[in-house]
Each structure stands twice: as C-alpha cells, then as structure tokens.
Design an enzyme around this catalytic site. Sequence first.
Site, PDB file in Angstrom:
ATOM      1  N   GLN A 223       0.832  -1.210   0.000  1.00  0.00           N
ATOM      2  CA  GLN A 223       0.000   0.000   0.000  1.00  0.00           C
ATOM      3  C   GLN A 223       0.867   1.260   0.000  1.00  0.00           C
ATOM      4  O   GLN A 223       0.338   2.362  -0.090  1.00  0.00           O
ATOM      5  CB  GLN A 223      -0.894  -0.001   1.255  1.00  0.00           C
ATOM      6  CG  GLN A 223      -1.865  -1.168   1.311  1.00  0.00           C
ATOM      7  CD  GLN A 223      -2.668  -1.259   2.595  1.00  0.00           C
ATOM      8  OE1 GLN A 223      -2.790  -2.320   3.161  1.00  0.00           O
ATOM      9  NE2 GLN A 223      -3.232  -0.162   3.061  1.00  0.00           N
ATOM     10  N   ARG A 373      -8.514  -1.026   8.296  1.00  0.00           N
ATOM     11  CA  ARG A 373      -9.558  -0.115   7.850  1.00  0.00           C
ATOM     12  C   ARG A 373      -9.938   0.850   8.974  1.00  0.00           C
ATOM     13  O   ARG A 373     -11.100   1.069   9.286  1.00  0.00           O
ATOM     14  CB  ARG A 373     -10.777  -0.890   7.362  1.00  0.00           C
ATOM     15  CG  ARG A 373     -11.528  -0.114   6.293  1.00  0.00           C
ATOM     16  CD  ARG A 373     -12.513  -0.919   5.516  1.00  0.00           C
ATOM     17  NE  ARG A 373     -13.237   0.037   4.677  1.00  0.00           N
ATOM     18  CZ  ARG A 373     -14.008  -0.289   3.681  1.00  0.00           C
ATOM     19  NH1 ARG A 373     -14.178  -1.536   3.354  1.00  0.00           N
ATOM     20  NH2 ARG A 373     -14.631   0.627   2.980  1.00  0.00           N
ATOM     21  N   CYS A 374      -8.909   1.398   9.593  1.00  0.00           N
ATOM     22  CA  CYS A 374      -9.161   2.364  10.653  1.00  0.00           C
ATOM     23  C   CYS A 374      -7.943   3.248  10.781  1.00  0.00           C
ATOM     24  O   CYS A 374      -6.843   2.835  10.477  1.00  0.00           O
ATOM     25  CB  CYS A 374      -9.457   1.652  11.957  1.00  0.00           C
ATOM     26  SG  CYS A 374      -8.146   1.600  13.161  1.00  0.00           S
ATOM     27  N   GLU A 743     -12.656   4.474   6.133  1.00  0.00           N
ATOM     28  CA  GLU A 743     -12.607   3.715   7.385  1.00  0.00           C
ATOM     29  C   GLU A 743     -13.845   3.906   8.241  1.00  0.00           C
ATOM     30  O   GLU A 743     -14.144   3.069   9.097  1.00  0.00           O
ATOM     31  CB  GLU A 743     -11.395   4.156   8.229  1.00  0.00           C
ATOM     32  CG  GLU A 743     -10.193   4.660   7.468  1.00  0.00           C
ATOM     33  CD  GLU A 743      -9.379   3.555   6.849  1.00  0.00           C
ATOM     34  OE1 GLU A 743      -9.793   2.392   6.960  1.00  0.00           O
ATOM     35  OE2 GLU A 743      -8.349   3.844   6.245  1.00  0.00           O
TER      36      GLU A 743
HETATM   37  O1  CDP Z   1      -7.225   6.361   1.616  1.00  0.00           O
HETATM   38  P1  CDP Z   1      -8.438   5.709   1.042  1.00  0.00           P
HETATM   39  O2  CDP Z   1      -8.557   5.838  -0.442  1.00  0.00           O
HETATM   40  O3  CDP Z   1      -8.631   4.308   1.516  1.00  0.00           O
HETATM   41  O4  CDP Z   1      -9.721   6.431   1.710  1.00  0.00           O
HETATM   42  P2  CDP Z   1     -10.530   7.746   1.338  1.00  0.00           P
HETATM   43  O5  CDP Z   1      -9.643   8.902   1.158  1.00  0.00           O
HETATM   44  O6  CDP Z   1     -11.577   7.850   2.390  1.00  0.00           O
HETATM   45  O7  CDP Z   1     -11.229   7.437  -0.062  1.00  0.00           O
HETATM   46  C1  CDP Z   1     -11.953   6.272  -0.367  1.00  0.00           C
HETATM   47  C2  CDP Z   1     -12.674   6.492  -1.683  1.00  0.00           C
HETATM   48  O8  CDP Z   1     -13.818   7.338  -1.443  1.00  0.00           O
HETATM   49  C3  CDP Z   1     -11.820   7.194  -2.723  1.00  0.00           C
HETATM   50  O9  CDP Z   1     -12.133   6.761  -4.025  1.00  0.00           O
HETATM   51  C4  CDP Z   1     -12.243   8.637  -2.539  1.00  0.00           C
HETATM   52  O10 CDP Z   1     -11.983   9.435  -3.636  1.00  0.00           O
HETATM   53  C5  CDP Z   1     -13.747   8.506  -2.248  1.00  0.00           C
HETATM   54  N1  CDP Z   1     -14.216   9.668  -1.471  1.00  0.00           N
HETATM   55  C6  CDP Z   1     -15.162  10.525  -2.009  1.00  0.00           C
HETATM   56  O11 CDP Z   1     -15.654  10.280  -3.118  1.00  0.00           O
HETATM   57  N2  CDP Z   1     -15.543  11.638  -1.295  1.00  0.00           N
HETATM   58  C7  CDP Z   1     -15.031  11.898  -0.070  1.00  0.00           C
HETATM   59  N3  CDP Z   1     -15.377  12.979   0.620  1.00  0.00           N
HETATM   60  C8  CDP Z   1     -14.100  11.005   0.503  1.00  0.00           C
HETATM   61  C9  CDP Z   1     -13.690   9.909  -0.239  1.00  0.00           C
END
Ligand code: CDP
Length: 788
Positions: A223, A373-374, A743
């Site tokens: 990752q 996932r946290c 998460e």
């Molecule tokens: O780091 P990780 O990608 O696991 O987590 P994240 O930043 O929470 O994003 C997860 C997915 O949700 C990604 O494809 C983000 O672009 C999307 N997302 C979104 O569409 N809108 C948000 N406010 C937060 C995340």
Amino acid sequence: MNKCKTSREIGGMGHSLKRKEDIRFIQGKGHYVDDIKLPGMLYMDIVRSPYAYAKIKNINIEAAMKVPGVIAVVTGRDLEKYNLHWMPTLMSDTQMVLPTDTVMYQAQEVAAVIATSKYAARDGREAVKVEYEPMKPVIDPYKSLEPGAPVLRPDKPGKTDNHIWHWEAGDKAKTEEVFSKADIVVKEQMHIPRIHVASIETCGCVADYDKINNHLTMYMTTQAPHAIRTVIALVAGHVGLTEEKIRVISPDIGGGFGGKVPVYPGYVIAIAVSFLVGKPVKWIEDRSENLQADSFARDYHITAEMAGTKDGKILATRFKILADHGYTDASANPSKFPTGMFSIATGSYDYGTAFMEADAVYTNKPPGGVAYRCSFRVTEAVHAIERMTDRFAMEVGKDPAQLRLDNFIKKEDFPWKSPTGWIYDSGDYHKGLLKAMDAVNYHQLRAEQAEKRKKGELMGIGISTFTEIVGAGPSKDFDILGIKMFDSAEIRVHPTGKAIARFGTKSQGQGHETTYAQIIAEELGIPAENIAVEEGDTDTAPYGLGTYASRSTPTAGAAAAMAARKLRDKARKIAAYLLEVSEDDLEWEPGKFFVKGAPEKSKTIQEIVFASYTNHPQGMEAGFEATHYYDPPNLTFPSGAYICVVDVDKETGAIKVRRFVAIDDCGNIINPMIVQGQVHGGLTQGIAPAMYEELIYDEAGNILNGTFMDYLVPTAVESPKWETGHTVTPSPHHPIGAKGVGESPTVGAPPAIANAIVDALSPYGITHLDIPITPFKVWKALKEKGAI
Ligand code: CDP
C-alpha cells in the site's frame, strides 16, 4: 449533498461516475502480482513453525534438496552471513527475517525453499525436517507482565521483562479529581479482539534483480511503494542497491485494509535470493499463511471508565489499555503515536477532561497492530467511548440518543479542541443523529421495544455517534520511520488536452482512478474520462506515503486540487495572452476562461493547453504540467451517526440485525456512488468483529481458527440491508472541503451493534459483552442471569 458545479460531461465533484477501473476488474483483467510471470522465474515457499515458542535444534535440508526442481533452502544462518536475518519494523523494533535459534509464534517463518515451480517449492517445504525443543509460551498479555514470566526478547540489550512501552495522554490529576467528586462513575473491562484484515488477495511479490545493470524491480502487494523503496535502499544500500537502482511496482491490489503496509519476511527473503542467484523470485502466500502469520489488528484490553452527573452530563473519561503486540512491535503507526490516534477517545462529546494510558507487551503471537480499515487505533477508541456512553446512559436511566444530543459538541463550537489536544475541524453531530433517528423512526422503535419487553421478547436499539480522525498527517507531528506524511500529485496535460495524473498513494479497490480524475476535472474542466490516473510505480509517480487510514482524499486528493490550481493559474495567463486582455478581465467557469461582460470571447481549457505547446507567451515555460506535495495543515474529522436494531432469540442467543441505518459525514463528496460503496463494504467489515471474527489462541499458542472454515468472515448472507445516507459538513482547511470516508463505517459499526445487543439484554442486568458477540455468549450471559 454538495451541489455539482460541473456538467455530467466534465464529471467533476458530486457526480456518481461509474468506476473506470471496474472495466478491467469485472472482466477478470485486473493485473495482480500473481499474474506476473518472468523468464527464468523461481518460486519460493516457506517452512513455518508448528510451535509458538521453541528452540530450533537442527534444520535438515537433505531430503528437500533431493526434491526435483528444488535449488536451494535458505535458513536464518544463511541470512546471518549477510546480516539479513533481522530487519527493522515500522515502529523501530526489530523482527526476524528467518530465525537462527528460536521461533516466537506458531506459523513463524523458519526456512525458505526455492524451486523451479511452485509445486516443487511446496514439496520441498514438506521435506525440510526441523527439530524443535518446545518451550512454554507466554500467551496472556497480563501474565506476560507478571514477575517470573520468561523474557521473550533477550536479544534486546538490557531487557529484563516483556514490557515494550508506556504511553499517556490527557490530564491525569484533573481527571482523578473529577472522578473522585462525580455523582456517577461507570466502569467496564473490555477486549477488542485480535482480528485479521483477510483481504481477498494474500500478500506476495516478485523480486527481480538484474545483475548486469545492478537494478532491482520489486513487484509487490504494498500500500506504500515509495516508503518501501526507501526502506530497501536503507537496508541494501551497503551492497550497492541504492535508491535509484530500485523500482517498486505495486500492480492491482485485491484489498489491503492496512495488512499490506508492513514489510513481511517473505519480501526480504525473495529480494535476498534474487540478489544472490540473479533470477526473479516469486513468493505468494496461501490463505492460511496470510491468516496465521501476517499482521493482526486490534487486540486491546481496555479498562474503561466514565464519570458524570446523575442528570446525564458526561464529565470525564479514563481508559487504561494493555496492548498485546505479539513478539515484536510491528504496528504501522506514525512514529510519535505508539497507540495511533487512540487519544481521539473523547469522541463527539463536550466534556472537560480525560486521561488515557497504555502499556504494550510482548507475547508469543504474530506481530502487528495494523490499522485494519481504521485510522491508527481509532476503532478501539470509538468502541470504548461509544460503549461507555451507552453504559453511562443506562446507569443514569436516560435514553442513549437523548444523552448523546445533550452531550454533543455543538456545531458552532468548531474548530474544537479536545481534552487530549486534537483540533476537530468541523462537524454537526446533532444533525447527523437526528437524521438517523428520523430514518429509523427511533421513537416508534422504542415504543415497540417497550411492548416487546412486557412479553419477555428481546429487542435492542444501539447507537454509535463517532468522530473519526483521518488524513495523516501534518508533517510537524506525523512521520513513518522519519519520512514525513505528506502526499503528492503530478498532472501532465498533453497538447490535445488529455491528461495523465500520477500519485504517491495506491488504490486497493477504492476507485482512485475515477475520483482523482474527478477532482482534476472539477478544477480544470477537463472531462474526467480524459484524465488517466496512475499510481504504484516508484519510477513514475511522485514520492508519497501511500494509501491507508483513509488518508488518500485528505492528502493526495488535496495535492491533486492544488496541482490543478497551479495549472489553472497558468491557463489564466495563457488565456489573457490569447484573448489580448489583462488577467483581471477574465472569468473562469469549469472548462473555459471568458472575458468579463463578453462571454463570447473565450478560450477553452483544451485551446489553452494546445497553446501552451504551440503558441505560449514568450518567456513563459512551455508545456502544461504541475506537481504538488501537500502537507496538510490539520487532519480531517469525519463523523457518523449509526443506529442498529436487533432481535435476539432468548432460547438460542441467535441475533438478527433487523435494521442498520448509517448516516456519514465526510465533508464534500467527490463521488456519491463510490462513497456509498465504501460505506457498504466498511459496514460489513464492522459487523465482522462485532459478531463473527476473532483470532483465538489456546494456552500453547496454537491458533484455533487459522482457516476460513473456522474464522468467520461475513458474506452477503450474514450482512443486513445497509440503509445509508449522509450529511455534509465541509472541512474548512481541505482545498475541496472533503474528509476521508473509507474507514468510517468499520470504525462506527461495531459499537452500534454491541450497544444494540446489550440494550436487548439489559432488562436482565447485562451491562457489557465483549465482541464478537456470538449466540453462545448471549445464551451464556442470559443463563448466568437466570433469564432462561
Ligand atoms: O485512503 P483511502 O482511499 O482508503 O480512503 P478515502 O480517502 O476515504 O477514499 C476512499 C474512496 O472514497 C476514494 O475513491 C475517494 O476518492 C472517495 N471519497 C469521495 O468520493 N468523497 C469523499 N469525501 C471522501 C472519499
């Protein structure tokens, strides 16, 4: 819901665009590490220990070397010659690559067999004969601290016990004072069990060392490719493998969830063998190895206390943790935070003081402590505070929803400084909970419950109103092994107006290829479908710390917006030049600049980009490229209000989740469909530890459920219908107002479920049950209370 400022064709923020990457995934055309086949490639399999704690008396490789196809068996003694038998962990502890004399947990790597096929490697593995002298292991973390317990890490100079570190946050004296004077003090002992991320794809790699060019290409399930490249360079620099000679490629990943952050011994052995024999070496774990030996998550024993007034005002909390880290501290936390962000455990509530302390210990179990996932131990924190909030409500005889509404931080009080020093950026907790209560028809459910209780039927309603903390992190406080936790984006727009954007993060199924393109589309007006997104190749992507702990949107997502804004500034200059007006006379709408008051005089972003290659102002740098390294000023604080309704069968203890409503707030939403998908998956990974998953060890350190026959990963059959919704409270410091979301549901769901089950059983005086709450646990508790 944030309003879309761009057309569907451009597809910026707020559009539910279908995931670009799914075209290959749903056709089985994803490209994973195990799909890589290189000429002359060798295969590696690993001999593992059947004992949790034993001396290695002898490793006999004779029979293994006779297996057709086996070319080598590597032991700790072989690696010792190159000083490669130990490696550092991400928490600056040390971990064996292969043991030279002692094994420390069941399923630990003991030797590696290298062969011309994976079948020969497996046969060779079976033929290696290891003679052990078993010793009595230390399995219980409390016993590990008792005087006279065997000292598990005599390799550490001066170590005379199994204590790893002590940590504290908050104001101890003030908290003690509040507790001593409070009307009500409630206390519970809880265990957040050891679980495993159990991603569909296990871990593996292909290490490909090219002797002629002294160059290593490492394809691996990581990752965080850049950080791994730096670690390899630091470890192998002395043999000439310096950082420019190393390329880490992380192809498609079948789920990471934190389990693909650490460096596992298998990776290091594969590199060492490839380096020595000059051939590519593939190592892919099987399912049981993954479950039994790779990093675990959670395993916190918490003594939790809450103090307050008899009319239901929370005044203080106190949490004391014993953290079982296995035989080494191989957590994946930022350096300054040995318990991750546990100190967020004051939650969504406005009270003055808290004190938390933790002690970490060694036991004869696999190492780890990854953020499954946290965001670095926030799941443990949320479980503790949300369980105790219900416990306190029960004690004062107040409805748990009302108690929460009475104790929430108010939206006008943000930014809000928590008693442990975090600055919450924004939130509207009242709105979220009221929306969830409305969706579930809370008051009617309580009336139904009262009726059922009269008939002796068990129905429970559980709430969790959590605050998450994601986006690690601001460089003043956050680093991993000294590398600051910024993240990056590089955007390169080609002359015809189509772009490629590269990132230091690495999607494992989250949909970055779609959402990063949407952020750039929002800022530049170039259609998202014309923006290719690439991650996971250290030779091409800018340096970043990777994807875990919902940090991608708060860090690399912000970097994408900032890099795009640099380009928009350049676009304005070129547009002014082309339209022969001053920059101040121009206005922007997604996709074009036009002259104020004369909208017919305009230049599209595509025309402007073309001009940057063909007709740019003299003295200006040609081309249309920008890079941004984003160092976040603060973390983002998403939140959620979850309500779970359960029916419990008194005779059997069977639990049915009747309803589950999840209202999330992740600030401005980039792609609502992807967010919903993240929430559905996360909720399922929340019900997992709440009701099914736990890695169980017997007194001899044998793992009792090391296969999917016994380790219960919930499927669609066990999952209830998830009812989702959201509120939007933008982050004031994030360029596009977004907070992370990946998460949140895994963090918020377990206490909602536990609270619902305990609520169902509360008429019989049951105040707490440890997760996973199985039918047997429920039946036993009811039996003990004389309910059946
Ligand atoms: O780091 P990780 O990608 O696991 O987590 P994240 O930043 O929470 O994003 C997860 C997915 O949700 C990604 O494809 C983000 O672009 C999307 N997302 C979104 O569409 N809108 C948000 N406010 C937060 C995340």
